[in-house]
Design a protein around this motif. Structure first.
Motif, PDB file in Angstrom:
ATOM      1  N   GLY A 119       0.651  -1.021   0.164  1.00  0.00           N
ATOM      2  CA  GLY A 119      -0.155   0.065   0.009  1.00  0.00           C
ATOM      3  C   GLY A 119       0.863   1.229  -0.027  1.00  0.00           C
ATOM      4  O   GLY A 119       0.550   2.278  -0.787  1.00  0.00           O
ATOM      5  N   ALA A 120       2.039   1.221   0.673  1.00  0.00           N
ATOM      6  CA  ALA A 120       2.773   2.498   0.845  1.00  0.00           C
ATOM      7  C   ALA A 120       3.368   2.653  -0.513  1.00  0.00           C
ATOM      8  O   ALA A 120       3.553   3.810  -0.891  1.00  0.00           O
ATOM      9  CB  ALA A 120       3.969   2.047   2.041  1.00  0.00           C
ATOM     10  N   HIS A 121       3.807   1.562  -1.236  1.00  0.00           N
ATOM     11  CA  HIS A 121       4.528   1.716  -2.516  1.00  0.00           C
ATOM     12  C   HIS A 121       3.316   2.402  -3.651  1.00  0.00           C
ATOM     13  O   HIS A 121       3.866   3.493  -4.411  1.00  0.00           O
ATOM     14  CB  HIS A 121       4.890   0.293  -3.130  1.00  0.00           C
ATOM     15  CG  HIS A 121       5.917   0.510  -4.241  1.00  0.00           C
ATOM     16  ND1 HIS A 121       6.440  -0.658  -4.801  1.00  0.00           N
ATOM     17  CD2 HIS A 121       6.053   1.110  -4.942  1.00  0.00           C
ATOM     18  CE1 HIS A 121       7.098  -0.342  -5.491  1.00  0.00           C
ATOM     19  NE2 HIS A 121       6.975   0.946  -6.093  1.00  0.00           N
ATOM     20  N   PHE A 151      15.153   6.906   3.558  1.00  0.00           N
ATOM     21  CA  PHE A 151      16.227   5.745   3.724  1.00  0.00           C
ATOM     22  C   PHE A 151      17.226   6.058   2.589  1.00  0.00           C
ATOM     23  O   PHE A 151      18.661   5.963   3.202  1.00  0.00           O
ATOM     24  CB  PHE A 151      15.714   4.371   3.617  1.00  0.00           C
ATOM     25  CG  PHE A 151      16.655   3.216   3.571  1.00  0.00           C
ATOM     26  CD1 PHE A 151      16.965   2.505   4.817  1.00  0.00           C
ATOM     27  CD2 PHE A 151      17.257   2.747   2.759  1.00  0.00           C
ATOM     28  CE1 PHE A 151      17.947   1.750   5.163  1.00  0.00           C
ATOM     29  CE2 PHE A 151      18.044   1.834   2.675  1.00  0.00           C
ATOM     30  CZ  PHE A 151      18.514   1.255   3.912  1.00  0.00           C
ATOM     31  N   VAL A 152      16.816   6.225   1.474  1.00  0.00           N
ATOM     32  CA  VAL A 152      17.791   6.706   0.621  1.00  0.00           C
ATOM     33  C   VAL A 152      18.921   7.887   0.744  1.00  0.00           C
ATOM     34  O   VAL A 152      19.815   7.669   0.616  1.00  0.00           O
ATOM     35  CB  VAL A 152      17.214   6.623  -0.867  1.00  0.00           C
ATOM     36  CG1 VAL A 152      18.045   7.139  -1.783  1.00  0.00           C
ATOM     37  CG2 VAL A 152      16.553   5.607  -1.334  1.00  0.00           C
ATOM     38  N   ARG A 153      18.109   8.824   1.241  1.00  0.00           N
ATOM     39  CA  ARG A 153      18.747  10.058   1.575  1.00  0.00           C
ATOM     40  C   ARG A 153      19.783   9.911   2.630  1.00  0.00           C
ATOM     41  O   ARG A 153      20.915  10.110   2.681  1.00  0.00           O
ATOM     42  CB  ARG A 153      17.754  11.266   2.014  1.00  0.00           C
ATOM     43  CG  ARG A 153      16.978  11.892   0.794  1.00  0.00           C
ATOM     44  CD  ARG A 153      16.360  13.136   1.174  1.00  0.00           C
ATOM     45  NE  ARG A 153      15.619  13.476  -0.172  1.00  0.00           N
ATOM     46  CZ  ARG A 153      14.465  13.360  -0.308  1.00  0.00           C
ATOM     47  NH1 ARG A 153      13.646  12.539   0.480  1.00  0.00           N
ATOM     48  NH2 ARG A 153      13.578  13.809  -1.369  1.00  0.00           N
ATOM     49  N   ASP A 154      19.132   9.084   3.903  1.00  0.00           N
ATOM     50  CA  ASP A 154      20.182   8.818   5.006  1.00  0.00           C
ATOM     51  C   ASP A 154      21.539   8.001   4.791  1.00  0.00           C
ATOM     52  O   ASP A 154      22.134   8.086   5.357  1.00  0.00           O
ATOM     53  CB  ASP A 154      19.237   8.322   6.092  1.00  0.00           C
ATOM     54  CG  ASP A 154      18.423   9.425   6.801  1.00  0.00           C
ATOM     55  OD1 ASP A 154      18.470  10.609   6.361  1.00  0.00           O
ATOM     56  OD2 ASP A 154      17.611   8.940   7.552  1.00  0.00           O
ATOM     57  N   MET A 155      21.070   7.112   3.665  1.00  0.00           N
ATOM     58  CA  MET A 155      22.192   6.089   3.501  1.00  0.00           C
ATOM     59  C   MET A 155      23.021   6.352   2.306  1.00  0.00           C
ATOM     60  O   MET A 155      24.042   5.577   2.072  1.00  0.00           O
ATOM     61  CB  MET A 155      21.319   4.593   3.474  1.00  0.00           C
ATOM     62  CG  MET A 155      20.756   4.274   4.639  1.00  0.00           C
ATOM     63  SD  MET A 155      21.920   3.898   5.887  1.00  0.00           S
ATOM     64  CE  MET A 155      22.692   2.156   5.129  1.00  0.00           C
ATOM     65  N   ILE A 175      14.239  -5.327   7.235  1.00  0.00           N
ATOM     66  CA  ILE A 175      13.668  -3.910   7.272  1.00  0.00           C
ATOM     67  C   ILE A 175      12.487  -3.833   6.235  1.00  0.00           C
ATOM     68  O   ILE A 175      11.667  -3.177   6.441  1.00  0.00           O
ATOM     69  CB  ILE A 175      14.985  -3.336   6.967  1.00  0.00           C
ATOM     70  CG1 ILE A 175      15.984  -3.195   8.179  1.00  0.00           C
ATOM     71  CG2 ILE A 175      14.647  -1.575   6.611  1.00  0.00           C
ATOM     72  CD1 ILE A 175      17.286  -2.258   7.968  1.00  0.00           C
ATOM     73  N   ARG A 176      12.830  -4.378   5.014  1.00  0.00           N
ATOM     74  CA  ARG A 176      11.686  -4.418   4.088  1.00  0.00           C
ATOM     75  C   ARG A 176      10.511  -4.826   4.371  1.00  0.00           C
ATOM     76  O   ARG A 176       9.185  -4.376   4.358  1.00  0.00           O
ATOM     77  CB  ARG A 176      12.275  -5.048   2.584  1.00  0.00           C
ATOM     78  CG  ARG A 176      13.357  -4.275   2.122  1.00  0.00           C
ATOM     79  CD  ARG A 176      13.644  -4.830   0.797  1.00  0.00           C
ATOM     80  NE  ARG A 176      13.922  -6.297   0.583  1.00  0.00           N
ATOM     81  CZ  ARG A 176      14.845  -6.953   0.484  1.00  0.00           C
ATOM     82  NH1 ARG A 176      15.991  -6.321   0.608  1.00  0.00           N
ATOM     83  NH2 ARG A 176      14.828  -8.113   0.366  1.00  0.00           N
ATOM     84  N   ARG A 177      10.595  -5.862   5.054  1.00  0.00           N
ATOM     85  CA  ARG A 177       9.360  -6.692   5.764  1.00  0.00           C
ATOM     86  C   ARG A 177       8.626  -5.928   6.681  1.00  0.00           C
ATOM     87  O   ARG A 177       7.308  -5.775   6.576  1.00  0.00           O
ATOM     88  CB  ARG A 177       9.679  -8.177   6.086  1.00  0.00           C
ATOM     89  CG  ARG A 177       8.680  -8.797   6.737  1.00  0.00           C
ATOM     90  CD  ARG A 177       8.815 -10.144   7.187  1.00  0.00           C
ATOM     91  NE  ARG A 177       9.427 -10.946   6.529  1.00  0.00           N
ATOM     92  CZ  ARG A 177      11.034 -11.286   6.757  1.00  0.00           C
ATOM     93  NH1 ARG A 177      11.424 -10.932   7.911  1.00  0.00           N
ATOM     94  NH2 ARG A 177      11.603 -12.193   6.005  1.00  0.00           N
ATOM     95  N   GLU A 178       9.242  -5.288   7.837  1.00  0.00           N
ATOM     96  CA  GLU A 178       8.781  -4.524   8.622  1.00  0.00           C
ATOM     97  C   GLU A 178       8.150  -3.186   8.238  1.00  0.00           C
ATOM     98  O   GLU A 178       7.017  -2.903   8.554  1.00  0.00           O
ATOM     99  CB  GLU A 178       9.830  -4.176   9.875  1.00  0.00           C
ATOM    100  CG  GLU A 178       9.230  -3.688  11.142  1.00  0.00           C
ATOM    101  CD  GLU A 178       8.071  -4.517  11.720  1.00  0.00           C
ATOM    102  OE1 GLU A 178       7.244  -3.860  12.398  1.00  0.00           O
ATOM    103  OE2 GLU A 178       7.933  -5.639  11.571  1.00  0.00           O
ATOM    104  N   ALA A 179       8.815  -2.661   7.304  1.00  0.00           N
ATOM    105  CA  ALA A 179       8.416  -1.369   6.665  1.00  0.00           C
ATOM    106  C   ALA A 179       7.217  -1.463   5.874  1.00  0.00           C
ATOM    107  O   ALA A 179       6.104  -0.864   6.100  1.00  0.00           O
ATOM    108  CB  ALA A 179       9.659  -0.773   5.728  1.00  0.00           C
ATOM    109  N   ASP A 186       8.839   5.665   3.765  1.00  0.00           N
ATOM    110  CA  ASP A 186      10.022   6.174   4.230  1.00  0.00           C
ATOM    111  C   ASP A 186      11.355   5.393   4.381  1.00  0.00           C
ATOM    112  O   ASP A 186      12.556   5.717   3.962  1.00  0.00           O
ATOM    113  CB  ASP A 186      10.156   7.328   5.427  1.00  0.00           C
ATOM    114  CG  ASP A 186       9.647   6.502   6.554  1.00  0.00           C
ATOM    115  OD1 ASP A 186       9.017   5.469   6.436  1.00  0.00           O
ATOM    116  OD2 ASP A 186      10.031   7.122   7.788  1.00  0.00           O
ATOM    117  N   LEU A 187      10.727   3.957   4.562  1.00  0.00           N
ATOM    118  CA  LEU A 187      11.761   2.839   4.804  1.00  0.00           C
ATOM    119  C   LEU A 187      11.953   1.829   3.723  1.00  0.00           C
ATOM    120  O   LEU A 187      12.546   0.819   3.822  1.00  0.00           O
ATOM    121  CB  LEU A 187      11.806   2.416   6.066  1.00  0.00           C
ATOM    122  CG  LEU A 187      12.025   3.469   7.181  1.00  0.00           C
ATOM    123  CD1 LEU A 187      11.747   2.614   8.671  1.00  0.00           C
ATOM    124  CD2 LEU A 187      13.468   4.018   7.218  1.00  0.00           C
TER     125      LEU A 187
END
Length: 224
Positions: A119-121, A151-155, A175-179, A186-187
């Protein structure tokens, strides 16, 4: 992502299966035709998801779709399928005018209700944020195009130091699963091409396909 092994090509021919290869450069398209594929996808640098470059480094294989298509069409005799940055009838008509025999649309279908995207995507596609996409290795260790998020900006400082696929992909799995579970745009890895901002609207795949074809015909498109 490359040329299938000869034994695979031989077996597909024996079974009457058509093989389509993905090329990010003219040289890759020629190599695929010589290997015996039945059609070539000319995948421009504007396409979303993982890059399929296999003859040269990715940084040397970033040709835009509408520059790549006519060159590939001139270089090979098999059908050419245009992919990358196409999300409406205008893009379809332009691709065929440049020599493509068909088009492949991915990102815009991710926004449809039947999509397996989170849904976020789906919410991110068609949003103002979707106007900005980048190539990144951060989520899987393999270069892919997606929407810029926190995530992209911070990493970004670690872009060149993360391990290669599949190690980075495995490290990022939880991380992908929990996001996804939390609906965190954002993650999440928000794979998308450069036409993602045209992909908005909560609609079914059938409705979107009908809109595409109506738009294509209204712009003088033929052959569909």
């Amino acid at each position: 992502m490359g040329i299938p092994p000869q034994e695979v090509m031989d077996e597909t021919r024996r079974r009457g299966i058509k093989v389509i290869g993905t090329a990010t450069t003219v040289d890759e398209a020629v190599a695929l035709e010589r290997a015996g594929v039945d059609a070539v996808v000319a995948s421009g640098a504007d396409a979303g998801g993982h890059r399929g470059a296999f003859l040269r480094p990715i940084r040397e294989s970033l040709v835009g779709t509408f520059s790549l298509v006519p060159q590939v069409a001139d270089a090979v005799s098999v059908p050419v399928i245009a992919a990358g940055g196409i999300a409406d009838g205008r893009g379809m008509a332009a691709a065929l005018a440049l020599g493509a025999d068909a088009v492949q649309i991915g990102t815009a279908f991710l926004a449809t209700r039947e999509s397996g995207a989170s849904g976020a995507h789906r919410r991110a596609l068609g949003s103002p944020e979707a106007r900005t996409t980048v190539l990144t290795r951060l989520f899987t260790g393999r270069t892919a195009r997606g929407i810029v998020n926190r995530f992209v900006r911070d990493m970004t400082p670690y872009e060149e130091t993360v391990p290669a696929y599949p190690v980075q992909s495995a490290l990022m799995r939880s991380i992908r699963r929990e996001a996804g579970t939390q609906g965190r745009e954002d993650l999440s890895s928000l794979w998308a091409g450069q036409a993602a901002a045209l992909a908005g609207g909560a609609r079914g795949a059938r409705d979107y396909l009908s809109l595409l074809m109506d738009d294509f015909r209204a712009r003088g498109g033929q052959g569909a």
